[in-house]
Design a protein around this motif. Structure first.
Motif, PDB file in Angstrom:
ATOM      1  N   ASP A 209       1.215 -11.980 -17.290  1.00 39.63           N
ATOM      2  CA  ASP A 209       2.362 -12.889 -17.180  1.00 39.63           C
ATOM      3  C   ASP A 209       3.694 -12.141 -17.206  1.00 39.63           C
ATOM      4  O   ASP A 209       4.758 -12.758 -17.231  1.00 39.63           O
ATOM      5  N   SER A 210       3.652 -10.830 -17.175  1.00 42.76           N
ATOM      6  CA  SER A 210       4.881 -10.040 -17.176  1.00 42.76           C
ATOM      7  C   SER A 210       5.485  -9.974 -15.780  1.00 42.76           C
ATOM      8  O   SER A 210       4.802 -10.107 -14.773  1.00 42.76           O
ATOM      9  N   VAL A 211       6.789  -9.780 -15.752  1.00 39.58           N
ATOM     10  CA  VAL A 211       7.520  -9.649 -14.495  1.00 39.58           C
ATOM     11  C   VAL A 211       7.961  -8.198 -14.352  1.00 39.58           C
ATOM     12  O   VAL A 211       8.588  -7.638 -15.262  1.00 39.58           O
ATOM     13  N   TYR A 212       7.617  -7.590 -13.209  1.00 39.37           N
ATOM     14  CA  TYR A 212       7.970  -6.193 -12.980  1.00 39.37           C
ATOM     15  C   TYR A 212       9.270  -6.144 -12.184  1.00 39.37           C
ATOM     16  O   TYR A 212       9.295  -6.400 -10.988  1.00 39.37           O
ATOM     17  N   GLU A 213      10.350  -5.851 -12.895  1.00 39.09           N
ATOM     18  CA  GLU A 213      11.673  -5.791 -12.293  1.00 39.09           C
ATOM     19  C   GLU A 213      12.305  -4.457 -12.654  1.00 39.09           C
ATOM     20  O   GLU A 213      11.838  -3.742 -13.544  1.00 39.09           O
ATOM     21  N   ASP A 214      13.422  -4.157 -11.982  1.00 44.25           N
ATOM     22  CA  ASP A 214      14.057  -2.861 -12.206  1.00 44.25           C
ATOM     23  C   ASP A 214      14.512  -2.676 -13.648  1.00 44.25           C
ATOM     24  O   ASP A 214      14.555  -1.548 -14.149  1.00 44.25           O
ATOM     25  N   ASN A 215      14.848  -3.773 -14.340  1.00 49.65           N
ATOM     26  CA  ASN A 215      15.292  -3.598 -15.730  1.00 49.65           C
ATOM     27  C   ASN A 215      14.136  -3.283 -16.680  1.00 49.65           C
ATOM     28  O   ASN A 215      14.355  -2.948 -17.839  1.00 49.65           O
ATOM     29  N   ASN A 216      12.905  -3.399 -16.191  1.00 50.08           N
ATOM     30  CA  ASN A 216      11.735  -3.002 -16.974  1.00 50.08           C
ATOM     31  C   ASN A 216      11.208  -1.620 -16.583  1.00 50.08           C
ATOM     32  O   ASN A 216      10.228  -1.154 -17.150  1.00 50.08           O
ATOM     33  N   MET A 217      11.864  -0.996 -15.628  1.00 46.88           N
ATOM     34  CA  MET A 217      11.367   0.245 -15.053  1.00 46.88           C
ATOM     35  C   MET A 217      11.503   1.402 -16.040  1.00 46.88           C
ATOM     36  O   MET A 217      12.466   1.482 -16.803  1.00 46.88           O
ATOM     37  N   ILE A 218      10.509   2.305 -16.022  1.00 46.99           N
ATOM     38  CA  ILE A 218      10.562   3.506 -16.862  1.00 46.99           C
ATOM     39  C   ILE A 218      11.361   4.599 -16.157  1.00 46.99           C
ATOM     40  O   ILE A 218      12.313   5.151 -16.719  1.00 46.99           O
ATOM     41  N   ILE A 219      10.960   4.939 -14.938  1.00 48.66           N
ATOM     42  CA  ILE A 219      11.697   5.912 -14.140  1.00 48.66           C
ATOM     43  C   ILE A 219      11.617   5.508 -12.666  1.00 48.66           C
ATOM     44  O   ILE A 219      10.764   4.704 -12.276  1.00 48.66           O
ATOM     45  N   GLU A 220      12.509   6.065 -11.873  1.00 50.16           N
ATOM     46  CA  GLU A 220      12.405   6.007 -10.421  1.00 50.16           C
ATOM     47  C   GLU A 220      12.843   7.356  -9.873  1.00 50.16           C
ATOM     48  O   GLU A 220      13.641   8.063 -10.496  1.00 50.16           O
ATOM     49  N   PHE A 221      12.304   7.715  -8.720  1.00 51.61           N
ATOM     50  CA  PHE A 221      12.720   8.967  -8.094  1.00 51.61           C
ATOM     51  C   PHE A 221      12.529   8.865  -6.599  1.00 51.61           C
ATOM     52  O   PHE A 221      11.752   8.043  -6.101  1.00 51.61           O
ATOM     53  N   GLY A 222      13.269   9.726  -5.879  1.00 54.37           N
ATOM     54  CA  GLY A 222      13.212   9.746  -4.430  1.00 54.37           C
ATOM     55  C   GLY A 222      14.424   9.115  -3.790  1.00 54.37           C
ATOM     56  O   GLY A 222      15.129   8.296  -4.388  1.00 54.37           O
ATOM     57  N   GLU A 223      14.678   9.527  -2.567  1.00 57.24           N
ATOM     58  CA  GLU A 223      15.721   8.958  -1.722  1.00 57.24           C
ATOM     59  C   GLU A 223      15.417   9.371  -0.294  1.00 57.24           C
ATOM     60  O   GLU A 223      14.539  10.204  -0.042  1.00 57.24           O
ATOM     61  N   LEU A 224      16.118   8.772   0.654  1.00 56.81           N
ATOM     62  CA  LEU A 224      15.894   9.088   2.060  1.00 56.81           C
ATOM     63  C   LEU A 224      16.281  10.528   2.345  1.00 56.81           C
ATOM     64  O   LEU A 224      17.371  10.979   1.984  1.00 56.81           O
ATOM     65  N   GLY A 225      15.393  11.267   3.000  1.00 60.69           N
ATOM     66  CA  GLY A 225      15.730  12.632   3.367  1.00 60.69           C
ATOM     67  C   GLY A 225      14.524  13.437   3.786  1.00 60.69           C
ATOM     68  O   GLY A 225      13.379  12.984   3.702  1.00 60.69           O
ATOM     69  N   LEU A 226      14.791  14.665   4.210  1.00 61.82           N
ATOM     70  CA  LEU A 226      13.758  15.549   4.725  1.00 61.82           C
ATOM     71  C   LEU A 226      13.378  16.649   3.742  1.00 61.82           C
ATOM     72  O   LEU A 226      12.328  17.277   3.894  1.00 61.82           O
ATOM     73  N   LYS A 227      14.207  16.892   2.733  1.00 67.53           N
ATOM     74  CA  LYS A 227      13.960  17.989   1.804  1.00 67.53           C
ATOM     75  C   LYS A 227      12.888  17.610   0.794  1.00 67.53           C
ATOM     76  O   LYS A 227      12.495  16.452   0.670  1.00 67.53           O
ATOM     77  N   ASP A 228      12.412  18.626   0.050  1.00 64.36           N
ATOM     78  CA  ASP A 228      11.413  18.387  -0.989  1.00 64.36           C
ATOM     79  C   ASP A 228      11.924  17.341  -1.975  1.00 64.36           C
ATOM     80  O   ASP A 228      13.082  17.378  -2.408  1.00 64.36           O
ATOM     81  N   GLY A 229      11.049  16.419  -2.334  1.00 64.37           N
ATOM     82  CA  GLY A 229      11.415  15.373  -3.282  1.00 64.37           C
ATOM     83  C   GLY A 229      12.054  14.157  -2.656  1.00 64.37           C
ATOM     84  O   GLY A 229      12.291  13.163  -3.343  1.00 64.37           O
ATOM     85  N   LYS A 230      12.324  14.215  -1.349  1.00 67.43           N
ATOM     86  CA  LYS A 230      12.888  13.079  -0.634  1.00 67.43           C
ATOM     87  C   LYS A 230      11.838  12.518   0.317  1.00 67.43           C
ATOM     88  O   LYS A 230      10.851  13.186   0.646  1.00 67.43           O
ATOM     89  N   PHE A 231      12.043  11.278   0.756  1.00 68.75           N
ATOM     90  CA  PHE A 231      11.036  10.584   1.538  1.00 68.75           C
ATOM     91  C   PHE A 231      11.604   9.953   2.801  1.00 68.75           C
ATOM     92  O   PHE A 231      12.799   9.622   2.862  1.00 68.75           O
ATOM     93  N   VAL A 232      10.716   9.780   3.766  1.00 69.45           N
ATOM     94  CA  VAL A 232      10.946   8.864   4.879  1.00 69.45           C
ATOM     95  C   VAL A 232       9.705   7.967   4.947  1.00 69.45           C
ATOM     96  O   VAL A 232       8.653   8.373   5.428  1.00 69.45           O
ATOM     97  N   HIS A 233       9.838   6.793   4.356  1.00 67.45           N
ATOM     98  CA  HIS A 233       8.751   5.806   4.311  1.00 67.45           C
ATOM     99  C   HIS A 233       7.538   6.299   3.518  1.00 67.45           C
ATOM    100  O   HIS A 233       6.478   6.569   4.085  1.00 67.45           O
TER     101      HIS A 233
END
Length: 205
Positions: free
Chosen positions: A31-55
């Motif tokens: 019955d829990s809601v998974y929202e950003d305010n419950n998040m532990i960590i997030e990582f990544g962003e758009l890009g080509l370098k190590d640690g970045k993603f495209v989809h």
């Protein structure tokens, strides 16, 4: 909206395709809601370098590492449980179709290439071991495979456009197909798989 999830270490790891991020949440009751305010960590962003993603599409967690199919960059990226970049492998030569979903089991990484209708298998260092599957409707052939799950000595593949789940041995040799029979109407477009307690859970359209 998340694209794929993995559950490990008492946490839910989710890939967010359009945000180009991985988000990690505590595993709570239904019955829990998974929202950003419950998040532990997030990582990544758009890009080509190590640690970045495209989809980023597929995600799995094994032995303290997070494995992500960075589909638009034609590679697999590996992170520690805090989201720090560890390593990467793959290229447009290795994945001439985008890597889609993956499963990590017994020191092997099983990667679905949906556009090539095949599975590629690597060791944990990213060294290629073998591949199996090709486009077709016969047993052992695939049409737009949607997911993969490995358990024991068997590889389960959601063979989406053939409306079945195919089972292979650990070397990629065909064993059986799970599809329509007299007692079971079969699948429409099976797209997701999970295996738990000797049961196969199939997400179907």
């Amino acid at each position: 909206q998340y694209y794929s999830i993995a559950v490990s270490e008492g946490k839910i790891f989710a890939s967010f395709l359009n945000e180009n991020k991985i988000k990690v949440y505590p595993f709570w009751s239904s019955d829990s809601v998974y929202e950003d305010n419950n998040m532990i960590i997030e990582f990544g962003e758009l890009g080509l370098k190590d640690g970045k993603f495209v989809h980023p599409m597929g995600i799995d967690v094994s032995d303290g590492k997070i494995f992500v199919t960075d589909s638009g960059n034609n590679r697999i990226q590996v992170f520690d449980l805090d989201g720090n970049f560890v390593s990467t492998f793959g290229s447009r030569d290795q994945f001439d179709s985008q890597p889609y979903k993956l499963d990590v089991f017994n020191d092997r990484i099983y990667v679905v290439e949906v556009g090539k209708n095949r599975i590629q298998v690597f060791d944990l260092s990213g060294d290629f071991l073998f591949k199996f599957g090709k486009k077709g409707e016969d047993v052992g052939e695939l049409r737009s495979p949607g997911d993969i799950a490995v358990s024991g000595e068997k590889i389960f593949v959601a063979d989406r456009k053939n409306s079945r789940v195919q089972v292979f041995d650990i070397s990629g040799n065909f064993l059986i197909a799970i599809g329509p029979d007299e007692a079971y109407e079969g699948f429409d477009r099976p797209h997701s798989l999970a295996i738990l307690d000797d049961k196969i859970f199939v997400g179907d359209r």
